[in-house]
Enzyme design. Sequence first.
Site, short mmCIF file in Angstrom:
data_model
loop_
_atom_site.label_atom_id
_atom_site.label_comp_id
_atom_site.label_asym_id
_atom_site.label_seq_id
_atom_site.Cartn_x
_atom_site.Cartn_y
_atom_site.Cartn_z
CB ALA A 86 54.71 2.11 -81.00
CG HIS A 87 53.42 8.15 -79.75
ND1 HIS A 87 54.91 7.76 -79.25
CD2 HIS A 87 53.38 9.08 -80.43
CE1 HIS A 87 56.03 8.50 -79.15
NE2 HIS A 87 54.79 9.45 -79.82
CB ALA A 88 51.42 7.77 -85.87
#
Length: 693
Positions: free
Chosen positions: A611-613
């Site tokens: 998960a990342h942004a």
Amino acid sequence: MKDRTARLLSELVSAEFPISMKALSEQFQLSARTMRNEINEVNDYLQQQKLPLVHSLRGKGMKLELNRKEKEQVYVLLDADKKNEVLRREERILDLILATALSKNKIFLFHKEEEYQVSKSTVDEDMRRIRDLLKGYGIRVLSVPKEGLILEGKEKSIRTMIYSIVNKAIGSISLTEQYKNQSIKQKIIFDYIPINMISEVDRIYDSCISASEDNYYRKNLVNFTSICISRFLNKKKIETRTWLKRNIYISEPIENFVETVFNHFGFTDALNEFSYLSFILETLNQQDMNTSIDWVQAQLLSIQLIQHVEKQTHIPFSRKEEALQEGLYQHIAGLLNRIRYDVQFANPLKENIQKNYDVIYRAVQSFAPIINQLTGKKISQDELSFLVIHFSTSLSELNQEVTYYYRAVVICNHGMATGKLLSENLKELFNIEVLAVLSSREIGLIGKLDVDLIFSTLPLRELKKPLLVLEPIIKEDSKKLIRDFLQQNKEYRRINSNYQDMTHVFHSLLQVVDKQIGKVSKEAYEELADVFKEKQFSVNKRELQPMIQDILEDEHIILQAEANDWQDLIQIVSQPLIKDETITQQYVQAMIQSVNDFGPYIVIGKHLALAHARPEDGANKLGLSVATVKDPVRFGNTENDPVKIIFCLSAVDSFSHLNIMKYLVQLINDEEKTKQLDEVTTIEDFKKILLNG
């Protein structure tokens, strides 16, 4: 005058400097002898027109020296010659496609037969080939009574087709050349996409993006924009609204560029068009972390690609990892979207790259299935060749630091002294390391030796390694044979380093200073790095970045989490980083929204998610957390679901987390370790397996 002769004359007229025969032969794909004949034909033509002739400048090449008035005369002659020339099939096909797609007039085949001065059966065959070609784009070409030729298909597919056809026809349009100096294919293109329109778009690029750069990104961006303008002016519009949600990721320069283009050409009530063009142009631009949602996937791919090519070629590209990984990462971030939306670059240097860097090209090509699987589309040879350019640049730098050698064995039945003589000559003349001199009775020993090539004074059969039969004494003609043999087997070259990589020494020195004096300041760090550089010691700063064990704290590890769905799982794995203010709640919402918008791209391996942004979405500092899942969660990735382990990464720049990404690449390839991590019940056991395997 033949088309080839005319093109050669045009090239010589426009050249500011002499052009070597070798360069001309490669450009026109002719032998040196045929090239000389073509130059003679050019001179015959010039002599008839009472103009100066092409002459050779010693050590420089061929030069045609004309004054301004004489150049004008040649351009007029060439232009008149083109008007009277019968188009070849590939040129007719290009004209028919562009006429159907971009002409404001109705296109009827019987008019084209007259224009081309060919028979109906010839044009029928042209149309058959066009229908086969356009089928690959999901487009049909129909001949409708009283309407002529029309294209049937999605508007975005038609624009992609035009862009692809134009690029394949001439590579990239040279915007700096004068109209009268264009090739026949370029002239056809400019008949439907006016040169003044392209010039206006190029001028807007100067004011909104860059007035100094001149590269393939610029050419492709201007080309695609001009095609979209031409279609829009013909009342062919993008109707779908699916592009609207994507404009949140458009960089400011691209947005300003599109807005200025629309204002300049008087486009109104075109929100769908604006969103579509902005998004596509963003894929044509070099990407960084702040503009590309694919930044993690691009970094993973760049690391995997470097490791793959290094393994395939035995060239130590990791020594140039800092610049190579950054260049590949920025290129791949845009490449992924270009492939997905069928707007891949044309590469005018493709053939030269494949010829001159064939070993690297084959290695990159063998990595293509991974990219194809990720995007659901096939990467083109042109785009593969652009990736090769990054590696060839690093290779040129490496060649300044390393020498190559071959490891071989000599087979000789003329006696040990003769075999030793051949061995020493090979070492002296060709930088070949000979591990052993054997007789034909000792061939069985070859399999036990770490050698790549075999040199023998007698013919041998059924050997699994490349073999060259030589006389015991190396003569002049033998030297050429050996050189050719080594060139044919250059994939077996080994690296002999001429420089010292002092990264680990540098790191150890920093640890001593830190222990005895205290934390090393940034200024001291940079000053020490400069000292190493002055002494010509190489330091790879990226290897000094944190390892996974440096940032993954015990409180960042969650075992056997219970999640209702993938959104809940992202919330759970984010909490440790929220708690210590590594990320904000906005970052969590951005991660969830990105999956909603772009699908389960964060599922990076079998049962493994990251998960990342984007950093600007709320990443305060570098951080990592991880959670195993009691009941595996589905994200919608048919290949790798369900997810059993999820990491959450917060990154603030392009490289401080590189060692973490390298580790995740290893984990992607190790399903057994993933299985073991999923089953542990204590943080101590989890860290032991994760960090030590």
